[in-house]
Design an enzyme around this catalytic site. Structure first.
Site, PDB file in Angstrom:
ATOM      1  N   SER A  48      16.801  15.393  38.033  1.00 19.41           N
ATOM      2  CA  SER A  48      15.608  14.668  38.463  1.00 19.41           C
ATOM      3  C   SER A  48      15.675  14.461  39.979  1.00 19.41           C
ATOM      4  O   SER A  48      16.727  14.668  40.593  1.00 19.41           O
ATOM      5  CB  SER A  48      15.547  13.305  37.767  1.00 19.41           C
ATOM      6  OG  SER A  48      16.590  12.473  38.253  1.00 19.41           O
ATOM      7  N   ASP A  81      13.523  18.370  36.837  1.00 14.50           N
ATOM      8  CA  ASP A  81      12.810  17.494  35.908  1.00 14.50           C
ATOM      9  C   ASP A  81      11.827  16.602  36.683  1.00 14.50           C
ATOM     10  O   ASP A  81      12.210  16.003  37.699  1.00 14.50           O
ATOM     11  CB  ASP A  81      13.867  16.624  35.189  1.00 14.50           C
ATOM     12  CG  ASP A  81      13.288  15.811  34.042  1.00 14.50           C
ATOM     13  OD1 ASP A  81      12.306  16.263  33.424  1.00 14.50           O
ATOM     14  OD2 ASP A  81      13.853  14.729  33.752  1.00 14.50           O
ATOM     15  N   LYS A 183      11.136   2.704  23.028  1.00 14.80           N
ATOM     16  CA  LYS A 183      10.050   3.624  22.713  1.00 14.80           C
ATOM     17  C   LYS A 183       9.123   3.042  21.661  1.00 14.80           C
ATOM     18  O   LYS A 183       7.918   3.064  21.790  1.00 14.80           O
ATOM     19  CB  LYS A 183      10.613   4.944  22.196  1.00 14.80           C
ATOM     20  CG  LYS A 183      11.500   5.662  23.194  1.00 14.80           C
ATOM     21  CD  LYS A 183      11.922   7.000  22.632  1.00 14.80           C
ATOM     22  CE  LYS A 183      13.024   7.637  23.455  1.00 14.80           C
ATOM     23  NZ  LYS A 183      12.636   7.918  24.833  1.00 14.80           N
ATOM     24  N   HIS A 210       9.235  15.429  26.014  1.00 14.62           N
ATOM     25  CA  HIS A 210       9.920  14.446  26.868  1.00 14.62           C
ATOM     26  C   HIS A 210      10.156  13.190  26.039  1.00 14.62           C
ATOM     27  O   HIS A 210       9.566  13.005  24.980  1.00 14.62           O
ATOM     28  CB  HIS A 210       9.047  14.124  28.085  1.00 14.62           C
ATOM     29  CG  HIS A 210       9.084  15.207  29.116  1.00 14.62           C
ATOM     30  ND1 HIS A 210       9.685  15.043  30.345  1.00 14.62           N
ATOM     31  CD2 HIS A 210       8.640  16.485  29.083  1.00 14.62           C
ATOM     32  CE1 HIS A 210       9.579  16.170  31.025  1.00 14.62           C
ATOM     33  NE2 HIS A 210       8.949  17.063  30.291  1.00 14.62           N
ATOM     34  N   ARG A 281      39.379   6.056  36.236  1.00 15.90           N
ATOM     35  CA  ARG A 281      39.632   7.338  35.568  1.00 15.90           C
ATOM     36  C   ARG A 281      39.880   7.226  34.063  1.00 15.90           C
ATOM     37  O   ARG A 281      39.364   8.057  33.306  1.00 15.90           O
ATOM     38  CB  ARG A 281      40.766   8.087  36.276  1.00 15.90           C
ATOM     39  CG  ARG A 281      40.317   8.589  37.635  1.00 15.90           C
ATOM     40  CD  ARG A 281      41.449   9.130  38.446  1.00 15.90           C
ATOM     41  NE  ARG A 281      42.459   8.103  38.734  1.00 15.90           N
ATOM     42  CZ  ARG A 281      43.446   8.254  39.597  1.00 15.90           C
ATOM     43  NH1 ARG A 281      43.600   9.389  40.252  1.00 15.90           N
ATOM     44  NH2 ARG A 281      44.317   7.277  39.826  1.00 15.90           N
TER      45      ARG A 281
HETATM   46  P1  13P Z   1      14.564   9.903  27.275  1.00 15.28           P
HETATM   47  O1  13P Z   1      14.329   8.713  28.152  1.00 15.28           O
HETATM   48  O2  13P Z   1      14.023   9.710  25.897  1.00 15.28           O
HETATM   49  O3  13P Z   1      15.991  10.344  27.234  1.00 15.28           O
HETATM   50  O4  13P Z   1      13.717  11.137  27.887  1.00 15.28           O
HETATM   51  C1  13P Z   1      14.228  11.883  28.968  1.00 15.28           C
HETATM   52  C2  13P Z   1      13.212  12.786  29.573  1.00 15.28           C
HETATM   53  O5  13P Z   1      12.129  12.996  29.073  1.00 15.28           O
HETATM   54  C3  13P Z   1      13.585  13.444  30.832  1.00 15.28           C
HETATM   55  O6  13P Z   1      12.545  14.204  31.357  1.00 15.28           O
HETATM   56  O1  G3H Z   2      12.218  11.234  32.638  1.00 12.68           O
HETATM   57  C1  G3H Z   2      13.006  10.805  33.479  1.00 12.68           C
HETATM   58  C2  G3H Z   2      14.448  11.108  33.324  1.00 12.68           C
HETATM   59  O2  G3H Z   2      15.025  10.289  32.344  1.00 12.68           O
HETATM   60  C3  G3H Z   2      15.151  11.019  34.655  1.00 12.68           C
HETATM   61  O3  G3H Z   2      15.423   9.711  35.000  1.00 12.68           O
HETATM   62  O4  G3H Z   2      14.473   9.626  37.305  1.00 12.68           O
HETATM   63  O5  G3H Z   2      16.057   7.861  36.495  1.00 12.68           O
HETATM   64  O6  G3H Z   2      16.874  10.189  36.986  1.00 12.68           O
HETATM   65  P1  G3H Z   2      15.721   9.316  36.552  1.00 12.68           P
HETATM   66 ZN    ZN Z   3      10.617  13.293  31.023  1.00 15.80          ZN
END
Ligand code: 13P
Ligand code: G3H
Ligand code: ZN
Length: 317
Positions: A48, A81, A183, A210, A281
Site C-alpha cells: 500500500s 494496493d 466488518k 477487498h 527478536r
Molecule cells: P482487510 O482489511 O479485510 O484485511 O482487507 C484488506 C484489503 O482489502 C487490502 O486492499
Molecule cells: O485496504 C487497505 C489495506 O489494508 C492497506 O492498509 O493503507 O494501512 O497499509 P494501509
Molecule cells: Zn482494499
C-alpha cells in the site's frame, strides 16, 4: 520467481482464488514466503502507499528480491494496493511491479473512468496490468473513510460500461465486504448475487475481493485476554465462502487485517508472559512462524494450496 498477475489469474480463474497479502516489513515478508512454500501456493504480495512510506519502498523491494533468492520455488506477483494516479505511475515506471491498482472509486463515475483510463494506457504500454475499483466498500482505505451508510455495492450494468471504457484487467467490486476489523455484526454473507451477475455480463474478467479478512473470534479473544480492547463482536468474511466465490469469478482475495491480528496477538501474549523481556527478536521469531502457519491455512481456504506444481507446468508450456 516473479510472474505477471495475469499469469496467476489465467491459472486460477473460476478454480481458486489467489491470496493477495499486504506486507510492511521483513518479518511479514519472510513469514509470507514460508507460508506459501509450505502450502505450495502461488500468491500476490501487495504494497500500500502506507507500507511504501513506513518501510521505504526501496527497502521493501530489496526485501522481496532477497526473499525471491532465498525461496527459489516461490511463484508470485507484486502489486500496488489502493494506488492514486501518481503512485501508480511511480510503480509502473519502476519496472518492479507486476500490476497496480488505481482506486478512484470515491470519484463520480465519469471521473473514475477518466483517471482509470489514463493509468491503463500508461501501464499497458509497459506490459503491466491494472485493477480498478467500482462501487464503494465501507471502512478505511488509505486516508479515505467510508461509513457503512455510504458504502455502495457495485452495479453490474455500470461494471460492464466501466470495463468497456477503461479496459482495466480486473475489477475490485463492492460485494458486501469492508476494510478493517469491524466488518459485520452478527451473521452475514458475501453478495453472491452481485458476483454472479458481474461474471455473467463480463465473462473472463477476474473480480477482486477487498476487505476479505475473517477476523477470527478466537484471535480477538486472545488479544483481549492479553490486554487488548478490541470489540469482541467484530466479525469478518466467513472463510468457507472464499472458494464458492472463487468458482464464480473472485480470483484475487485481499487480506491484511487478519495478519495484523496475528502480529498483535503474538506480541501481546509474548510480553504478557515474559515481562522482563525487551529483545524484539524472540517474539519476532514466534511471529514469523505463526504468520507462516496463518498464510498456509488461508491458502487452503482459498484453494490456492497445492497449485504450485500445476502452475509451474502451465507456465512452462
Ligand atoms: P482487510 O482489511 O479485510 O484485511 O482487507 C484488506 C484489503 O482489502 C487490502 O486492499
Ligand atoms: O485496504 C487497505 C489495506 O489494508 C492497506 O492498509 O493503507 O494501512 O497499509 P494501509
Ligand atoms: Zn482494499
Amino acid at each position: 520467481m516473479i510472474v505477471t498477475t495475469q499469469q496467476l489469474y489465467k491459472h486460477a480463474y473460476l478454480k481458486y482464488a489467489v491470496g493477495a497479502y499486504n506486507i510492511n516489513n521483513a518479518e511479514q515478508t519472510m513469514g509470507l514466503f514460508k507460508g506459501c512454500i509450505d502450502s505450495k501456493a502461488p500468491f500476490i504480495i501487495q504494497l500500500s502507499k502506507g507500507a511504501r512510506k513506513y518501510t521505504d519502498k526501496r527497502i521493501l523491494e530489496a526485501i522481496i528480491r532477497t526473499c525471491e533468492e532465498i525461496f527459489p520455488e516461490a511463484i508470485f506477483a507484486v502489486h500496488l494496493d489502493h494506488g492514486d494516479e501518481d503512485t501508480c505511475y511511480d510503480c509502473i515506471d519502476s519496472g518492479f511491479y507486476s500490476s497496480v491498482m488505481i482506486d478512484a472509486s470515491h470519484e463520480p463515475f465519469e471521473q473514475n473512468v477518466a483517471i482509470t483510463k489514463r493509468v491503463v494506457d500508461r501501464a499497458h504500454a509497459k506490459g503491466i496490468s491494472v485493477e480498478a475499483e467500482l462501487g464503494m466498500l465501507g471502512g478505511v482505505e488509505e486516508d479515505i473513510k467510508v461509513d457503512e451508510g455510504h458504502a455502495n455495492l457495485t452495479n453490474p450494468d455500470e461494471a460492464v460500461e466501466f470495463v468497456k471504457q477503461t479496459k482495466c484487467d480486473s475489477l475490485a467490486a463492492a460485494i458486501g465486504t469492508s476494510h478493517g476489523a469491524y466488518k459485520f455484526k452478527g451473521q452475514q454473507s458475501l453478495r453472491f448475487d452481485v458476483i454472479k451477475e458481474i461474471t455473467a455480463r463480463i465473462p473472463g474478467l477476474p473480480i477482486v475481493m477487498h476487505g476479505s479478512s475473517s477476523v477470527p473470534v478466537e484471535e480477538v479473544r486472545r488479544i483481549n485476554a492479553a490486554g487488548g480492547e478490541l470489540d469482541p463482536s467484530a466479525r469478518g468474511v466467513d472463510q468457507e465462502e472464499y472458494l464458492p466465490a472463487a468458482r464464480l469469478g473472485v480470483t484475487k482475495v485481499n487480506i491484511d487485517t487478519d495478519g495484523r491480528l496475528v502480529w498483535t496477538r503474538v506480541h501481546r501474549e509474548f510480553f504478557r508472559d515474559n515481562p522482563k523481556e525487551f529483545d524484539f527478536r524472540p517474539p519476532g521469531k514466534v511471529f514469523q512462524s505463526e504468520y507462516a502457519a496463518f498464510i498456509a491455512n488461508k491458502n487452503v481456504k482459498l484453494g490456492s494450496a497445492d497449485q504450485l506444481a500445476d502452475l509451474r507446468k502451465s507456465l512452462a508450456a
